[in-house]
Scaffold this motif. Structure first.
Motif, short mmCIF file in Angstrom:
data_model
loop_
_atom_site.label_atom_id
_atom_site.label_comp_id
_atom_site.label_asym_id
_atom_site.label_seq_id
_atom_site.Cartn_x
_atom_site.Cartn_y
_atom_site.Cartn_z
N TYR A 74 13.70 42.49 39.94
CA TYR A 74 13.22 43.83 40.23
C TYR A 74 12.98 44.57 38.93
N ASP A 75 11.79 45.16 38.78
CA ASP A 75 11.38 45.81 37.53
C ASP A 75 11.21 47.31 37.75
N LEU A 78 7.97 49.36 37.25
CA LEU A 78 6.86 49.31 38.21
C LEU A 78 6.97 50.40 39.27
N ASP A 122 6.00 51.84 44.42
CA ASP A 122 6.75 50.72 43.86
C ASP A 122 5.82 49.51 43.79
N ASN A 124 6.69 46.53 42.70
CA ASN A 124 7.42 45.27 42.86
C ASN A 124 7.05 44.63 44.20
N HIS A 125 7.05 43.30 44.24
CA HIS A 125 6.89 42.59 45.51
C HIS A 125 8.07 43.01 46.39
N ALA A 128 11.09 41.08 45.54
CA ALA A 128 11.53 41.01 44.14
C ALA A 128 13.02 41.28 44.08
#
Length: 162
Positions: A74-75, A78, A122, A124-125, A128
């Motif tokens: 998780y970033d 993003l 967001d 992120n997938h 994620a």
């Protein structure tokens, strides 16, 4: 040619059940409709592809793929805020997904918060940061044809039909 290169360019058909922490089923192949992909083209998450490359037809296995080899860690970078006027639809709600970007560079985002005209997105997938468990069974494996490799997808049974 090294062993990894020889293993790539395989058409792999497999059945799967994907579960998250706690055993909740997230996704599964439909009965009689395995997922089919060409190895080496980045069509499925890398951790799962590596496992499937090692397996033989009719072999079954349950494996856990760490987040970094699945949809990534998780970033926080993003996550960003935009003004409501920048969104493509006037009616929005938390959980809505759409793509943002320019020209040929688009990325999916999810609305995670709405605070008046300030919208939190967001990039992120949704999976994620999650370790994912797959119960898999190889249905079939074969070398990809030159035409499939040129087109980047499987042709024939279960693949693309022209």
């Amino acid at each position: 040619m090294n062993i990894i290169a020889r293993m790539n360019n395989q058409v792999i058909s497999f059945d799967y059940v994907l579960t998250a922490k706690g055993g909740k089923v997230i996704d599964a192949s439909a009965k009689g409709k395995p997922l089919i992909f060409i190895s080496g083209l980045g069509q499925i998450i890398p951790g799962l592809e590596a496992i499937l490359l090692e397996m033989q037809p009719l072999e079954k296995k349950t494996v856990t793929i760490e987040a970094k080899a699945a949809y990534g860690v998780y970033d926080e970078s993003l996550i960003y805020k935009v003004d409501r006027s920048k969104l493509p639809a006037p009616e929005i709600k938390v959980g809505d997904m759409f793509e943002v970007g320019q020209e040929d560079n688009y990325s999916p985002v999810t609305i995670t918060a709405i605070n008046g005209d300030e919208i939190t997105l967001d990039g992120n997938h949704p999976l994620a940061g999650e370790d994912l468990t797959f119960a898999v069974e190889i249905v079939a494996k074969r070398p990809a044809t030159a035409e499939e490799l040129a087109h980047g997808h499987v042709h024939g049974a279960g693949g693309c039909h022209h």
